[in-house]
Design a protein around this motif. Structure first.
Motif, PDB file in Angstrom:
ATOM      1  N   TYR A  32       4.567   3.907  11.807  1.00  0.00           N
ATOM      2  CA  TYR A  32       5.243   2.620  11.585  1.00  0.00           C
ATOM      3  C   TYR A  32       5.274   1.754  12.840  1.00  0.00           C
ATOM      4  CZ  TYR A  32       6.579   3.961   6.889  1.00  0.00           C
ATOM      5  OH  TYR A  32       6.541   4.312   5.560  1.00  0.00           O
ATOM      6  N   ARG A  33       5.233   2.375  13.997  1.00  0.00           N
ATOM      7  CA  ARG A  33       5.188   1.594  15.237  1.00  0.00           C
ATOM      8  C   ARG A  33       3.841   0.866  15.347  1.00  0.00           C
ATOM      9  NH1 ARG A  33       7.437   5.106  17.950  1.00  0.00           N
ATOM     10  NH2 ARG A  33       5.666   6.331  18.621  1.00  0.00           N
ATOM     11  N   ASN A  34       2.771   1.540  14.909  1.00  0.00           N
ATOM     12  CA  ASN A  34       1.436   0.938  14.966  1.00  0.00           C
ATOM     13  C   ASN A  34       1.143   0.043  13.766  1.00  0.00           C
ATOM     14  OD1 ASN A  34      -0.382   2.069  17.287  1.00  0.00           O
ATOM     15  ND2 ASN A  34       0.892   3.778  16.630  1.00  0.00           N
ATOM     16  N   PHE A  35       1.694   0.413  12.614  1.00  0.00           N
ATOM     17  CA  PHE A  35       1.428  -0.307  11.363  1.00  0.00           C
ATOM     18  C   PHE A  35       2.754  -0.471  10.631  1.00  0.00           C
ATOM     19  CE2 PHE A  35      -2.150   2.420  12.488  1.00  0.00           C
ATOM     20  CZ  PHE A  35      -3.143   1.465  12.684  1.00  0.00           C
ATOM     21  N   PRO A  36       3.459  -1.572  10.871  1.00  0.00           N
ATOM     22  CA  PRO A  36       4.809  -1.744  10.324  1.00  0.00           C
ATOM     23  C   PRO A  36       4.896  -1.677   8.797  1.00  0.00           C
ATOM     24  CG  PRO A  36       4.382  -3.359  12.040  1.00  0.00           C
ATOM     25  CD  PRO A  36       3.087  -2.649  11.783  1.00  0.00           C
ATOM     26  N   THR A  37       3.812  -2.037   8.110  1.00  0.00           N
ATOM     27  CA  THR A  37       3.841  -1.983   6.644  1.00  0.00           C
ATOM     28  C   THR A  37       2.630  -1.203   6.145  1.00  0.00           C
ATOM     29  OG1 THR A  37       2.500  -3.957   6.259  1.00  0.00           O
ATOM     30  CG2 THR A  37       4.877  -4.298   6.575  1.00  0.00           C
ATOM     31  N   ARG A  38       2.712  -0.730   4.915  1.00  0.00           N
ATOM     32  CA  ARG A  38       1.567  -0.043   4.296  1.00  0.00           C
ATOM     33  C   ARG A  38       0.370  -0.988   4.244  1.00  0.00           C
ATOM     34  NH1 ARG A  38       0.698   4.428   1.396  1.00  0.00           N
ATOM     35  NH2 ARG A  38       2.936   4.846   1.316  1.00  0.00           N
ATOM     36  N   ALA A  39       0.623  -2.251   3.936  1.00  0.00           N
ATOM     37  CA  ALA A  39      -0.467  -3.230   3.872  1.00  0.00           C
ATOM     38  C   ALA A  39      -1.195  -3.324   5.209  1.00  0.00           C
ATOM     39  CB  ALA A  39       0.072  -4.593   3.458  1.00  0.00           C
ATOM     40  N   ASP A  40      -0.455  -3.278   6.322  1.00  0.00           N
ATOM     41  CA  ASP A  40      -1.090  -3.311   7.647  1.00  0.00           C
ATOM     42  C   ASP A  40      -2.014  -2.114   7.831  1.00  0.00           C
ATOM     43  OD1 ASP A  40       0.333  -5.616   8.360  1.00  0.00           O
ATOM     44  OD2 ASP A  40       1.971  -4.457   9.264  1.00  0.00           O
ATOM     45  N   LEU A  41      -1.552  -0.940   7.394  1.00  0.00           N
ATOM     46  CA  LEU A  41      -2.344   0.279   7.537  1.00  0.00           C
ATOM     47  C   LEU A  41      -3.581   0.234   6.640  1.00  0.00           C
ATOM     48  CD1 LEU A  41      -2.697   3.113   8.711  1.00  0.00           C
ATOM     49  CD2 LEU A  41      -1.177   3.965   6.904  1.00  0.00           C
ATOM     50  N   VAL A  42      -3.402  -0.154   5.388  1.00  0.00           N
ATOM     51  CA  VAL A  42      -4.530  -0.231   4.451  1.00  0.00           C
ATOM     52  C   VAL A  42      -5.577  -1.210   4.973  1.00  0.00           C
ATOM     53  CG1 VAL A  42      -5.211  -0.945   2.116  1.00  0.00           C
ATOM     54  CG2 VAL A  42      -3.163   0.458   2.439  1.00  0.00           C
ATOM     55  N   THR A  43      -5.129  -2.360   5.421  1.00  0.00           N
ATOM     56  CA  THR A  43      -6.056  -3.373   5.934  1.00  0.00           C
ATOM     57  C   THR A  43      -6.809  -2.862   7.151  1.00  0.00           C
ATOM     58  OG1 THR A  43      -4.654  -5.145   5.089  1.00  0.00           O
ATOM     59  CG2 THR A  43      -6.232  -5.739   6.806  1.00  0.00           C
ATOM     60  N   ALA A  44      -6.110  -2.212   8.071  1.00  0.00           N
ATOM     61  CA  ALA A  44      -6.761  -1.704   9.283  1.00  0.00           C
ATOM     62  C   ALA A  44      -7.797  -0.636   8.947  1.00  0.00           C
ATOM     63  CB  ALA A  44      -5.712  -1.149  10.237  1.00  0.00           C
ATOM     64  N   VAL A  45      -7.484   0.236   7.993  1.00  0.00           N
ATOM     65  CA  VAL A  45      -8.419   1.288   7.613  1.00  0.00           C
ATOM     66  C   VAL A  45      -9.697   0.687   7.051  1.00  0.00           C
ATOM     67  CG1 VAL A  45      -8.825   3.144   5.935  1.00  0.00           C
ATOM     68  CG2 VAL A  45      -6.710   3.106   7.258  1.00  0.00           C
ATOM     69  N   TYR A  46      -9.564  -0.287   6.159  1.00  0.00           N
ATOM     70  CA  TYR A  46     -10.745  -0.818   5.495  1.00  0.00           C
ATOM     71  C   TYR A  46     -11.477  -1.888   6.289  1.00  0.00           C
ATOM     72  CZ  TYR A  46      -9.275   2.016   1.641  1.00  0.00           C
ATOM     73  OH  TYR A  46      -8.920   3.088   0.876  1.00  0.00           O
ATOM     74  N   ARG A  47     -10.821  -2.494   7.279  1.00  0.00           N
ATOM     75  CA  ARG A  47     -11.486  -3.542   8.075  1.00  0.00           C
ATOM     76  C   ARG A  47     -12.774  -3.029   8.710  1.00  0.00           C
ATOM     77  NH1 ARG A  47     -10.109  -8.287  10.404  1.00  0.00           N
ATOM     78  NH2 ARG A  47      -7.957  -8.057   9.733  1.00  0.00           N
ATOM     79  N   HIS A  48     -12.716  -1.864   9.329  1.00  0.00           N
ATOM     80  CA  HIS A  48     -13.899  -1.311   9.988  1.00  0.00           C
ATOM     81  C   HIS A  48     -15.007  -1.055   8.966  1.00  0.00           C
ATOM     82  CE1 HIS A  48     -16.436   1.000  12.650  1.00  0.00           C
ATOM     83  NE2 HIS A  48     -16.416   1.991  11.779  1.00  0.00           N
ATOM     84  N   GLN A  49     -14.647  -0.507   7.815  1.00  0.00           N
ATOM     85  CA  GLN A  49     -15.647  -0.196   6.800  1.00  0.00           C
ATOM     86  C   GLN A  49     -16.247  -1.471   6.202  1.00  0.00           C
ATOM     87  OE1 GLN A  49     -12.841   2.279   4.841  1.00  0.00           O
ATOM     88  NE2 GLN A  49     -13.783   4.156   5.596  1.00  0.00           N
TER      89      GLN A  49
END
Length: 196
Positions: free
Chosen positions: A51-68
């Motif tokens: 949560y410190r790196n990705f405050p919301t689930r949307a932030d995490l999902v977006t970061a994961v798929y951005r590279h791909q």
């Protein structure tokens, strides 16, 4: 004595990369709604670190798929360079796009969820992948390998719809249907009229 800031930054980047790799693996196994604790466990960090790196689930999902998404987009010009024809490049790129779609369990549902935090992921996909596909379609059209009226957005949307898997429709079915769709996009040779 405290660590130099460069060491802290490198450690933070390693932690972030570890979390993203763990999240990508968990999303494939469980979908994008997987519990954050499962991602933390796989990454070897606490839930608070996520949560410190990705405050919301949307932030995490977006970061994961951005590279791909970026990787898939970068593939288009490479395939145009190395393929025997633009249509072969398009076919190989569509194969990579299909693989991205069918292995990302829950991505389609997440994009259609109405979650305002995920609107940026949808925009990222459109802003990044539609131009990549358009480059391939333009090359196909210039080589007279593409039927008329086919746009990148419409083709990608059709492919996306064909990649919604379920209990009676799996990855292999999706691949077959997308291959059939691509056959239908090819330019047809004109059949000469019969002489009377």
């Amino acid at each position: 004595m405290s660590e130099p800031s460069g060491v802290r930054q490198a450690q933070a980047q390693r932690t972030r990369s570890s979390v993203l790799a763990a999240a990508a693996a968990v999303f494939v196994d469980q979908g994008v709604q997987a519990p954050v604790r499962d991602i933390a466990e796989r990454a070897g960090v606490g839930v608070g670190t996520i949560y410190r790196n990705f405050p919301t689930r949307a932030d995490l999902v977006t970061a994961v798929y951005r590279h791909q998404i970026d990787t898939c987009a970068a593939l288009a010009p490479l395939l145009l360079e190395e393929s025997a024809s633009p249509f072969t490049a398009l076919t190989r790129w569509v194969d990579a796009f299909v693989e991205f779609l069918v292995t990302k369990h829950g991505l389609g549902a997440a994009l259609g969820s109405g979650d305002p935090g995920l609107e940026n992921l949808h925009a990222l996909m459109l802003d990044t992948l539609v131009p990549a596909c358009a480059t391939l379609l333009d090359a196909c059209a210039a080589a007279d390998e593409l039927g008329p009226g086919i746009t990148a957005y419409t083709l990608m949307r059709a492919i996306g719809n064909l990649c919604i898997t379920g209990p009676d429709y799996d990855r292999a079915d999706a691949r077959r249907m997308v291959a059939a769709l691509l056959v239908g996009t090819r330019a047809r040779a004109e059949v000469p009229a019969k002489a009377d």
